[in-house]
Scaffold this active site. Structure first.
Site, mmCIF file in Angstrom:
data_model
loop_
_atom_site.group_PDB
_atom_site.id
_atom_site.type_symbol
_atom_site.label_atom_id
_atom_site.label_comp_id
_atom_site.label_asym_id
_atom_site.label_seq_id
_atom_site.Cartn_x
_atom_site.Cartn_y
_atom_site.Cartn_z
ATOM 1 N N ASP A 107 0.878 -1.127 0.014
ATOM 2 C CA ASP A 107 -0.064 0.004 -0.076
ATOM 3 C C ASP A 107 0.663 1.451 0.092
ATOM 4 O OD1 ASP A 107 -2.959 -0.590 0.491
ATOM 5 O OD2 ASP A 107 -2.038 -2.122 1.796
ATOM 6 N N GLU A 130 -5.079 7.013 0.409
ATOM 7 C CA GLU A 130 -5.681 6.221 1.433
ATOM 8 C C GLU A 130 -4.492 6.275 2.709
ATOM 9 O OE1 GLU A 130 -7.791 1.991 2.299
ATOM 10 O OE2 GLU A 130 -6.890 2.048 0.519
ATOM 11 N N ASP A 198 -6.411 4.710 -4.835
ATOM 12 C CA ASP A 198 -6.546 3.563 -3.714
ATOM 13 C C ASP A 198 -5.323 2.569 -4.298
ATOM 14 O OD1 ASP A 198 -6.744 1.322 -2.303
ATOM 15 O OD2 ASP A 198 -9.052 1.242 -2.561
ATOM 16 N N ILE A 200 -3.869 -0.246 -3.297
ATOM 17 C CA ILE A 200 -4.019 -1.436 -3.302
ATOM 18 C C ILE A 200 -5.578 -1.656 -2.859
ATOM 19 C CG2 ILE A 200 -3.980 -3.881 -2.468
ATOM 20 C CD1 ILE A 200 -1.030 -3.360 -2.090
ATOM 21 N N ASP A 201 -6.526 -1.952 -3.735
ATOM 22 C CA ASP A 201 -8.044 -1.801 -3.444
ATOM 23 C C ASP A 201 -8.241 -3.452 -3.292
ATOM 24 O OD1 ASP A 201 -10.584 -1.457 -2.920
ATOM 25 O OD2 ASP A 201 -11.284 -1.431 -5.395
ATOM 26 N N THR A 203 -7.454 -5.291 0.089
ATOM 27 C CA THR A 203 -6.157 -5.558 0.676
ATOM 28 C C THR A 203 -6.455 -7.274 0.958
ATOM 29 O OG1 THR A 203 -6.010 -3.448 1.285
ATOM 30 C CG2 THR A 203 -4.617 -5.067 2.302
ATOM 31 N N HIS A 301 -18.328 -5.988 3.835
ATOM 32 C CA HIS A 301 -18.255 -4.747 2.959
ATOM 33 C C HIS A 301 -19.694 -4.569 2.555
ATOM 34 C CE1 HIS A 301 -13.619 -5.264 2.382
ATOM 35 N NE2 HIS A 301 -13.935 -4.555 3.356
ATOM 36 N N SER A 330 -12.446 -6.015 -4.581
ATOM 37 C CA SER A 330 -12.083 -4.726 -5.180
ATOM 38 C C SER A 330 -12.651 -4.426 -6.496
ATOM 39 C CB SER A 330 -10.593 -5.020 -5.619
ATOM 40 O OG SER A 330 -10.231 -5.585 -6.737
ATOM 41 N N LYS A 333 -14.607 -5.874 -10.015
ATOM 42 C CA LYS A 333 -15.719 -6.024 -10.266
ATOM 43 C C LYS A 333 -16.352 -4.993 -11.366
ATOM 44 C CE LYS A 333 -17.166 -5.730 -5.932
ATOM 45 N NZ LYS A 333 -15.901 -5.819 -5.299
ATOM 46 N N ARG A 347 -23.860 -3.624 -3.991
ATOM 47 C CA ARG A 347 -23.040 -3.343 -2.833
ATOM 48 C C ARG A 347 -24.102 -2.420 -2.054
ATOM 49 N NH1 ARG A 347 -17.186 -3.010 -1.595
ATOM 50 N NH2 ARG A 347 -16.827 -1.555 -0.072
ATOM 51 N N ASP A 360 -12.608 4.255 -3.699
ATOM 52 C CA ASP A 360 -12.944 2.686 -4.009
ATOM 53 C C ASP A 360 -13.928 2.687 -5.092
ATOM 54 O OD1 ASP A 360 -11.789 1.551 -1.767
ATOM 55 O OD2 ASP A 360 -13.140 2.075 -0.430
#
Length: 415
Positions: A107, A130, A198, A200-201, A203, A301, A330, A333, A347, A360
């Site tokens: 990250d 982030e 981001d 690393i979306d 993680t 999430h 992440s 999608k 979501r 995100d």
């Protein structure tokens, strides 16, 4: 005197007609974006590239796309190698933030790389990132170990992508790395140019060697105008949770008003112009028997139980719904959706107070719109990226244009 045959009206008309016929496919392609293929002629799929989507060198966002792509590719090289290593050893490289979510040296390193590239090329722009370097600057053994590892993997990534350095620069010491990480302190807003990153979306997917993404978007006066998503572990073709094939690693890009595009992530050591990338489009599928839904892996999430009720209302068969649901970590999608390999992204909020972070969703948002889809909250209202570091709305719903309104209706019925 006899008139020359070359000046005959019939001859001149014939010449014009021949020229028009010879250029018919070119004219048609210019007007419609489609290529005329003579009957019986087979052209390999790889030859079908967009011709109307090239961003000219003088386009307002040409440089932004080039720098974003190279920075995301370099960060993807770094994170892919690190993810593979962590997934194999399941050991060091992990620190826990105050919110208890895992964060790795990846990250920090990826954020430093991308922020440095933006600062070098667009010094007047702000960045919403982030991470910050507070933990790394502490005079502790843990901080020193993490910092040394970050410097090491950045140097390795820069060596592997040395051809990028003229455009995105290089980081030579820890102070420069810390300063680059801390460029991401913008609070966002509705004015000016703001990048949302981001590093690393996903993680948790990153830690287990599954799906994650490096996501970067440019927000201009509150509107997302450009997005680049590097997906180091994403196969080219996603049909279900079990059926995934093709080239591993994809780079997905979108520019407002230009379109959405895909190219293999690791096939080239340079920036690939959009004219040489594959233009991607959302599906137009509305059939309950074949609808595919993408949703997260982690139940913390999004509300999987609520999403199941929505799928019931949409008419998905309970016996086959597991085959019609693709679970991915992440913003990959959004990529699967934009490529037409799924039709809906759900979501739903896990609580009334939960708010999504702009990094995100910003890059995925423009990708879906430019691929011909829609993104909104649980009411169908478009997401607003000009309200700060968080979206001031509940949930995220995305889908192709043909089915989006039907999904929103089902969401309202359930909620």
């Amino acid at each position: 005197m006899r008139r020359s045959v070359f000046k005959s009206p019939v001859f001149l008309f014939s010449v014009v007609l021949i020229v028009v016929l010879l250029n018919l496919s070119r004219v048609t392609r210019y007007i419609t974006g489609k290529t005329i293929v003579p009957q019986g002629v087979v052209i390999p799929i790889s030859r079908f590239r967009t011709t109307m989507s090239t961003i000219p060198l003088d386009h307002p966002y040409y440089k932004e796309l080039e720098i974003a792509s190279l920075a995301v590719k370099r960060a993807s090289v770094l994170t892919k190698k690190l993810s593979d290593s962590i997934a194999t050893t399941q050991k060091s490289g992990t620190h826990t933030k105050d919110d208890k979510s895992p964060v790795t040296v990846g990250d920090y390193a990826a954020q430093a790389i991308v922020n440095h590239a933006i600062q070098l090329n667009f010094p007047g722009d702000e960045i919403v990132g982030e991470e910050d370097s507070d933990t790394l600057r502490e005079n502790t053994d843990e901080a020193k170990i993490l910092s040394a590892k970050i410097l090491e993997i950045i140097k390795e990534a820069e060596e592997e992508t040395s051809s990028y350095s003229d455009k995105v620069g290089s980081l030579t010491n820890l102070n420069d790395i810390f300063d680059s990480i801390d460029l991401g302190t913008s609070q966002g807003g509705s004015e000016g140019r703001i990048w949302a990153l981001d590093p690393i979306d996903g993680t948790k997917g990153f830690l287990r060697g599954d799906q994650f993404a490096v996501c970067l978007a440019l927000i201009e006066n509150g509107k997302v105008v450009l997005g680049v998503i590097g997906c180091p572990n994403l196969p080219e073709i996603i049909l279900s949770n079990e059926d995934q094939t093709g080239v591993i690693g994809g780079l997905y890009s979108a520019v407002k008003g230009v379109g959405a595009f895909y190219t293999p992530l690791f096939d080239s050591d340079e920036f690939i112009p959009l004219a040489d990338q594959e233009r991607i489009k959302m599906s137009t599928n509305t059939s309950p028997a074949s609808i595919k839904v993408v949703e997260g892996v982690e139940k913390g999430h999004s509300s999987h139980s609520t999403q199941s009720k929505i799928k019931d209302i949409l008419g998905l068969n309970r016996d086959t719904v597991h085959r019609q649901t693709i679970n991915l970590d992440s913003q990959v999608k959004y990529c699967v959706l934009a490529k037409g390999q799924a039709d809906i992204y759900l979501r739903l909020p896990v609580s009334d107070t939960y708010r999504e972070k702009i990094w995100d969703h910003a890059a995925g948002n423009v990708l879906v719109y430019e691929a011909g889809g829609k993104v909104g909250d649980i009411t169908g209202t478009p997401l607003d990226f000009g309200k700060g570091r968080y979206l001031q709305s509940k949930g995220v719903i995305a889908g192709n244009n043909e089915i989006f309104d039907t999904v929103i209706k089902a969401v309202k019925e359930v909620l």
